[in-house]
Design an enzyme around this catalytic site. Structure first.
Site, PDB file in Angstrom:
ATOM      1  N   LYS A 185     -78.217 -48.408  40.035  1.00 55.22           N
ATOM      2  CA  LYS A 185     -77.683 -48.815  38.732  1.00 55.22           C
ATOM      3  C   LYS A 185     -77.347 -47.556  37.940  1.00 55.22           C
ATOM      4  O   LYS A 185     -78.125 -46.591  37.953  1.00 55.22           O
ATOM      5  CB  LYS A 185     -78.724 -49.641  37.967  1.00 55.22           C
ATOM      6  CG  LYS A 185     -78.168 -50.394  36.765  1.00 55.22           C
ATOM      7  CD  LYS A 185     -77.427 -51.644  37.191  1.00 55.22           C
ATOM      8  CE  LYS A 185     -77.207 -52.600  36.018  1.00 55.22           C
ATOM      9  NZ  LYS A 185     -76.494 -53.827  36.445  1.00 55.22           N
ATOM     10  N   THR A 232     -79.810 -54.659  41.128  1.00 52.28           N
ATOM     11  CA  THR A 232     -79.568 -53.563  40.187  1.00 52.28           C
ATOM     12  C   THR A 232     -79.959 -53.964  38.765  1.00 52.28           C
ATOM     13  O   THR A 232     -80.338 -53.117  37.958  1.00 52.28           O
ATOM     14  CB  THR A 232     -78.095 -53.121  40.225  1.00 52.28           C
ATOM     15  OG1 THR A 232     -77.249 -54.197  39.820  1.00 52.28           O
ATOM     16  CG2 THR A 232     -77.706 -52.669  41.622  1.00 52.28           C
ATOM     17  N   PHE A 273     -59.526  -8.561  30.414  1.00 54.49           N
ATOM     18  CA  PHE A 273     -59.167  -8.979  31.772  1.00 54.49           C
ATOM     19  C   PHE A 273     -58.104  -8.013  32.275  1.00 54.49           C
ATOM     20  O   PHE A 273     -56.923  -8.124  31.924  1.00 54.49           O
ATOM     21  CB  PHE A 273     -58.661 -10.421  31.778  1.00 54.49           C
ATOM     22  CG  PHE A 273     -58.488 -10.983  33.168  1.00 54.49           C
ATOM     23  CD1 PHE A 273     -59.472 -10.835  34.130  1.00 54.49           C
ATOM     24  CD2 PHE A 273     -57.335 -11.677  33.511  1.00 54.49           C
ATOM     25  CE1 PHE A 273     -59.322 -11.352  35.403  1.00 54.49           C
ATOM     26  CE2 PHE A 273     -57.173 -12.203  34.783  1.00 54.49           C
ATOM     27  CZ  PHE A 273     -58.172 -12.042  35.734  1.00 54.49           C
ATOM     28  N   ARG A 288     -59.590 -10.080  23.953  1.00 55.08           N
ATOM     29  CA  ARG A 288     -59.184 -11.471  23.765  1.00 55.08           C
ATOM     30  C   ARG A 288     -60.407 -12.283  23.380  1.00 55.08           C
ATOM     31  O   ARG A 288     -61.549 -11.806  23.466  1.00 55.08           O
ATOM     32  CB  ARG A 288     -58.575 -12.036  25.054  1.00 55.08           C
ATOM     33  CG  ARG A 288     -59.569 -12.047  26.207  1.00 55.08           C
ATOM     34  CD  ARG A 288     -59.007 -12.666  27.466  1.00 55.08           C
ATOM     35  NE  ARG A 288     -60.009 -12.688  28.532  1.00 55.08           N
ATOM     36  CZ  ARG A 288     -59.846 -13.286  29.706  1.00 55.08           C
ATOM     37  NH1 ARG A 288     -58.714 -13.919  29.972  1.00 55.08           N
ATOM     38  NH2 ARG A 288     -60.806 -13.256  30.611  1.00 55.08           N
ATOM     39  N   GLN A 342     -66.554 -13.875  35.441  1.00 50.37           N
ATOM     40  CA  GLN A 342     -67.469 -13.888  36.578  1.00 50.37           C
ATOM     41  C   GLN A 342     -68.732 -13.083  36.274  1.00 50.37           C
ATOM     42  O   GLN A 342     -69.859 -13.542  36.506  1.00 50.37           O
ATOM     43  CB  GLN A 342     -66.771 -13.306  37.821  1.00 50.37           C
ATOM     44  CG  GLN A 342     -65.707 -14.206  38.428  1.00 50.37           C
ATOM     45  CD  GLN A 342     -64.336 -14.043  37.790  1.00 50.37           C
ATOM     46  OE1 GLN A 342     -64.218 -13.543  36.669  1.00 50.37           O
ATOM     47  NE2 GLN A 342     -63.302 -14.474  38.496  1.00 50.37           N
ATOM     48  N   ASN A 371     -62.894 -22.095  31.610  1.00 57.27           N
ATOM     49  CA  ASN A 371     -62.300 -21.477  30.427  1.00 57.27           C
ATOM     50  C   ASN A 371     -61.816 -22.529  29.432  1.00 57.27           C
ATOM     51  O   ASN A 371     -61.203 -23.532  29.819  1.00 57.27           O
ATOM     52  CB  ASN A 371     -61.110 -20.598  30.823  1.00 57.27           C
ATOM     53  CG  ASN A 371     -61.540 -19.345  31.549  1.00 57.27           C
ATOM     54  OD1 ASN A 371     -62.633 -18.849  31.329  1.00 57.27           O
ATOM     55  ND2 ASN A 371     -60.680 -18.835  32.415  1.00 57.27           N
ATOM     56  N   HIS A 388     -59.258 -22.288  26.578  1.00 55.80           N
ATOM     57  CA  HIS A 388     -58.278 -21.308  26.117  1.00 55.80           C
ATOM     58  C   HIS A 388     -57.855 -21.556  24.672  1.00 55.80           C
ATOM     59  O   HIS A 388     -57.551 -22.687  24.278  1.00 55.80           O
ATOM     60  CB  HIS A 388     -57.037 -21.338  27.012  1.00 55.80           C
ATOM     61  CG  HIS A 388     -57.282 -20.792  28.384  1.00 55.80           C
ATOM     62  ND1 HIS A 388     -57.700 -19.506  28.609  1.00 55.80           N
ATOM     63  CD2 HIS A 388     -57.156 -21.371  29.608  1.00 55.80           C
ATOM     64  CE1 HIS A 388     -57.824 -19.299  29.909  1.00 55.80           C
ATOM     65  NE2 HIS A 388     -57.511 -20.417  30.532  1.00 55.80           N
TER      66      HIS A 388
END
Length: 328
Positions: free
Chosen positions: A35, A81, A183, A210, A258, A285, A287
């Site tokens: 259930k 259930t 990045f 950023r 990462q 991410n 954004h």
């Protein structure tokens, strides 16, 4: 003389094609049922007049000796259930729901003790947190608000004759840092493994600064079924936030999502040592794109942008798992 029996016909070997068809015939190799979306709230009333609500959503899943329900349609060994739903509500009457992990183990134990033909139980729970309202700096005794987006999760799996396996977790822990995220030097740019992308399809430019936002998803494996679950949950959540943000005055650089996610898992392992064996994290991410338009003044372009537009996708999805080298 009259013969009582007819002579038996000689047995013929099956044709190779018949053998192949027999070998390819389907059979029931696994089955389970349960259930889902059993919503329950327990209100704990303390002697001093303070109330404490715990709201959870429970899913149950059972394995056992009831294959005939699939193969013949017999329901002789099926625990309905609806009964599973009622069980969760009745067990909530005798449990404080002090943590989703403990309540999940309580449910699993009940099914294994009550029904001798059930061999394994899985209980998954997520908790919707209620935050106590404070007025004039004082905690209200019985008024609350939902102010956070994250959900606490737990997963308990127990087989007959074995101790339960317990996982904790958190979903939708939304965090944002508005600077110190870069990045650079990825494939298609100088300094990377492949400065020129062989596909020719890398269009994203490098950025030295950023914003970085994500909705953290994480699960961790407890070393024992009697760990300090509430304490560990609080420590893991705080470790995630502190490692993501860094010190209040200076912050901390994030050269990649990462690396940041991995550092968060290492911090969580240390914060709740030795009770957590493994911890996995996903950082999709979220954004927020700076405006780039001829109609927008140049001072509003990155890196001095102060107006952004959120986008739902597509977005990156980064995962990692950290494990304790020495498992107690």
């Amino acid at each position: 003389k009259r013969r009582d029996t007819l002579p038996s016909k000689p047995q013929r070997d099956l044709h190779p094609l018949q053998k192949t068809r027999a070998a390819m015939a389907g059979y029931l190799s696994a089955s389970a049922y349960g259930k889902i979306k059993i919503r329950v709230m327990k209100l704990n009333r303390h002697p001093d007049g303070t109330h404490e609500p715990r709201e959870m959503t429970v899913n149950t899943l059972l394995w056992g000796d009831f294959a005939e329900s699939w193969t013949t349609g017999s329901n002789a060994k099926i625990v309905a259930t609806e009964t599973q739903k009622n069980t969760v509500y009745q067990l909530a009457k005798t449990h404080t729901l002090s943590s989703p992990e403990e309540f999940g183990m309580y449910i699993a134990e009940h099914f294994l003790k009550t029904y001798d033909h059930i061999t394994k139980v899985k209980v998954t729970i997520h908790e919707d947190p209620w935050g106590r309202i404070h007025m004039d700096g004082k905690p209200h005794k019985h008024a609350f608000t939902k102010t956070t987006s994250e959900r606490r999760t737990a997963e308990i799996v127990q087989s007959r004759g074995s101790a339960p396996s317990v996982k904790g977790g958190i979903t939708n822990l939304i965090v944002l840092k508005t600077t110190q995220s870069s990045f650079e030097k990825f494939i298609g740019h100088p300094g990377s493994y492949m400065p020129k992308d062989p596909s020719g399809w890398t269009t994203l430019g490098e950025t030295k600064d950023r914003s970085f936002s994500t909705a953290v998803e994480s699960t961790w494996v407890y070393a024992t079924p009697n760990a300090p679950f509430n304490d560990c949950y609080a420590k893991v959540k705080n470790a995630f936030i502190e490692k993501f943000a860094g010190p209040p005055e200076t912050g901390v650089p994030s050269p990649s999502a990462q690396q940041t996610g991995y550092q968060m898992t290492l911090a969580a392992l240390e914060a709740c040592a030795p009770h957590i064996l493994d911890i996995s994290i996903a950082t999709p991410n979220l954004h927020y794109m700076p405006l780039h338009s001829h109609s927008v003044p140049s001072h509003m372009h990155a890196p001095n942008a102060d107006v952004f537009f959120p986008i739902d996708g597509p977005s990156g999805y980064i995962t990692s798992t950290a494990s304790r080298r020495s498992k107690l």
